[in-house]
Every structure is written in structure tokens, then in C-alpha cells.
Motif scaffolding. Structure first.
Motif, PDB file in Angstrom:
ATOM      1  N   ILE A  38     -11.627   8.142   4.491  1.00  0.00           N
ATOM      2  CA  ILE A  38     -10.835   9.180   3.340  1.00  0.00           C
ATOM      3  C   ILE A  38      -9.284   8.883   4.151  1.00  0.00           C
ATOM      4  N   VAL A  39      -9.250   9.143   5.404  1.00  0.00           N
ATOM      5  CA  VAL A  39      -7.655   8.974   6.033  1.00  0.00           C
ATOM      6  C   VAL A  39      -7.196   7.773   6.004  1.00  0.00           C
ATOM      7  N   CYS A  40      -8.103   6.628   6.301  1.00  0.00           N
ATOM      8  CA  CYS A  40      -7.368   5.418   6.075  1.00  0.00           C
ATOM      9  C   CYS A  40      -7.011   4.957   4.729  1.00  0.00           C
ATOM     10  N   ILE A  41      -7.736   5.234   3.776  1.00  0.00           N
ATOM     11  CA  ILE A  41      -7.301   4.794   2.164  1.00  0.00           C
ATOM     12  C   ILE A  41      -6.229   5.769   2.093  1.00  0.00           C
ATOM     13  N   SER A  42      -6.285   6.878   2.223  1.00  0.00           N
ATOM     14  CA  SER A  42      -4.981   7.902   2.127  1.00  0.00           C
ATOM     15  C   SER A  42      -3.673   7.355   2.595  1.00  0.00           C
ATOM     16  N   THR A  43      -3.840   7.119   3.974  1.00  0.00           N
ATOM     17  CA  THR A  43      -2.754   6.744   4.723  1.00  0.00           C
ATOM     18  C   THR A  43      -2.138   5.216   4.074  1.00  0.00           C
TER      19      THR A  43
ATOM     20  N   ALA B 279       1.514   4.991   2.527  1.00  0.00           N
ATOM     21  CA  ALA B 279       2.455   4.243   3.185  1.00  0.00           C
ATOM     22  C   ALA B 279       2.829   3.025   1.995  1.00  0.00           C
ATOM     23  N   LYS B 280       2.075   2.566   1.380  1.00  0.00           N
ATOM     24  CA  LYS B 280       2.533   1.747   0.579  1.00  0.00           C
ATOM     25  C   LYS B 280       3.623   2.178  -0.547  1.00  0.00           C
ATOM     26  N   TRP B 281       3.415   3.484  -1.190  1.00  0.00           N
ATOM     27  CA  TRP B 281       4.269   4.079  -2.034  1.00  0.00           C
ATOM     28  C   TRP B 281       5.602   4.670  -1.354  1.00  0.00           C
ATOM     29  N   THR B 282       5.395   5.321  -0.487  1.00  0.00           N
ATOM     30  CA  THR B 282       6.630   6.072   0.146  1.00  0.00           C
ATOM     31  C   THR B 282       7.428   5.365   1.117  1.00  0.00           C
TER      32      THR B 282
ATOM     33  N   TRP C 219       0.382  -2.927   9.617  1.00  0.00           N
ATOM     34  CA  TRP C 219      -0.538  -1.779   9.919  1.00  0.00           C
ATOM     35  C   TRP C 219      -1.090  -0.870   8.435  1.00  0.00           C
ATOM     36  N   THR C 220      -0.329  -0.983   7.585  1.00  0.00           N
ATOM     37  CA  THR C 220      -0.521  -0.423   6.308  1.00  0.00           C
ATOM     38  C   THR C 220      -1.849  -1.092   5.758  1.00  0.00           C
ATOM     39  N   ASN C 221      -1.567  -2.409   5.882  1.00  0.00           N
ATOM     40  CA  ASN C 221      -2.831  -3.196   5.200  1.00  0.00           C
ATOM     41  C   ASN C 221      -4.143  -3.028   6.157  1.00  0.00           C
TER      42      ASN C 221
ATOM     43  N   GLY D 154       7.432   0.895  -0.723  1.00  0.00           N
ATOM     44  CA  GLY D 154       8.001   1.011  -1.938  1.00  0.00           C
ATOM     45  C   GLY D 154       9.227   1.769  -2.258  1.00  0.00           C
ATOM     46  N   HIS D 155       9.309   3.131  -1.367  1.00  0.00           N
ATOM     47  CA  HIS D 155      10.660   3.852  -1.570  1.00  0.00           C
ATOM     48  C   HIS D 155      11.871   2.925  -1.229  1.00  0.00           C
ATOM     49  N   ASN D 156      11.897   2.713   0.065  1.00  0.00           N
ATOM     50  CA  ASN D 156      12.765   1.798   0.527  1.00  0.00           C
ATOM     51  C   ASN D 156      13.063   0.611   0.087  1.00  0.00           C
ATOM     52  N   THR D 157      12.045  -0.263  -0.788  1.00  0.00           N
ATOM     53  CA  THR D 157      12.482  -1.264  -1.286  1.00  0.00           C
ATOM     54  C   THR D 157      13.050  -0.962  -2.604  1.00  0.00           C
ATOM     55  N   CYS D 158      12.716   0.147  -3.254  1.00  0.00           N
ATOM     56  CA  CYS D 158      13.400   0.441  -4.738  1.00  0.00           C
ATOM     57  C   CYS D 158      14.713   0.754  -4.582  1.00  0.00           C
ATOM     58  N   HIS D 159      15.167   1.296  -3.395  1.00  0.00           N
ATOM     59  CA  HIS D 159      16.458   1.787  -3.006  1.00  0.00           C
ATOM     60  C   HIS D 159      17.309   0.480  -2.567  1.00  0.00           C
ATOM     61  N   GLY D 160      16.759  -0.463  -2.401  1.00  0.00           N
ATOM     62  CA  GLY D 160      17.581  -1.715  -1.838  1.00  0.00           C
ATOM     63  C   GLY D 160      17.639  -1.609  -0.384  1.00  0.00           C
ATOM     64  N   GLY D 161      16.874  -1.128   0.408  1.00  0.00           N
ATOM     65  CA  GLY D 161      16.750  -1.195   1.868  1.00  0.00           C
ATOM     66  C   GLY D 161      16.732  -2.549   2.451  1.00  0.00           C
ATOM     67  N   TYR D 162      15.802  -3.284   1.856  1.00  0.00           N
ATOM     68  CA  TYR D 162      15.621  -4.682   2.130  1.00  0.00           C
ATOM     69  C   TYR D 162      16.244  -5.856   1.238  1.00  0.00           C
TER      70      TYR D 162
END
Length: 88
Positions: A63-68, A72-75, A42-44, A78-86
Motif C-alpha cells: 500500500i505504501v509502496c504503490i501510493s508513494t 512521486a510520478k504525478w507530483t 527510486w520511484t520505479n 510530472g509537476h516539475n516536467t510540466c512546468h519546464g523544470g527539465y
């Protein structure tokens, strides 16, 4: 002000956190990966819709689609992956 019963026990707190982390790691399953794949899909989609519509005219949709997409990619991903969530 504080009685002996309310003192912070660092070693007990660390043990509880370690036990909780182990318990949540043991409960990870294929449903978690399916959920991640759905979020990525859905992010893509938001990114593609945003890029496909931004050239047409000034509108709130791209504007809404690109900002979403970016958010989503960063927060979420990215955030969950960096913390080892997956990691599993």
C-alpha cells in the motif's frame, strides 16, 4: 493608508522575475539531470516492490509502496516536467 513608497510596481516585479528565471536557467547542469534520474529510479523501485508484494497478503508495505510510486510520478516528476523544470 499606504504611502507612495509601498505601491506595487508591476514592471519592476516582472523584470525581477524574468532576471531570476534567467539566472536559475543558467545555473542548471548535469547534477540536476542526475538528481532526476535518481528520483525516477527510486520511484520505479517503489512501484516494483509494491507490485511484487501486493499478491502475498494484505499488508501495509504494498500500500505504501504503490501510493508513494503514484504520488512521486504525478507530483515530483510530472509537476516539475510540466512546468519546464527539465527542458534543458
Amino acid at each position: 493608508m499606504f504611502s507612495d513608497e509601498t505601491k506595487f510596481d508591476k514592471s519592476k516585479f516582472e523584470k525581477e522575475l524574468t532576471d531570476l528565471a534567467k539566472q536559475t536557467r543558467d545555473e542548471e547542469c548535469q547534477d540536476d539531470m542526475a538528481h532526476l534520474r535518481q528520483i525516477v529510479f527510486w520511484t520505479n523501485m517503489f512501484g516494483m516492490i509494491g507490485l511484487a508484494t501486493f499478491w502475498y497478503s494484505v499488508s501495509i508495505v504494498p500500500i505504501v509502496c504503490i501510493s508513494t510510486y503514484t504520488f512521486a510520478k504525478w507530483t515530483i516528476i510530472g509537476h516539475n516536467t510540466c512546468h519546464g523544470g527539465y527542458d534543458k
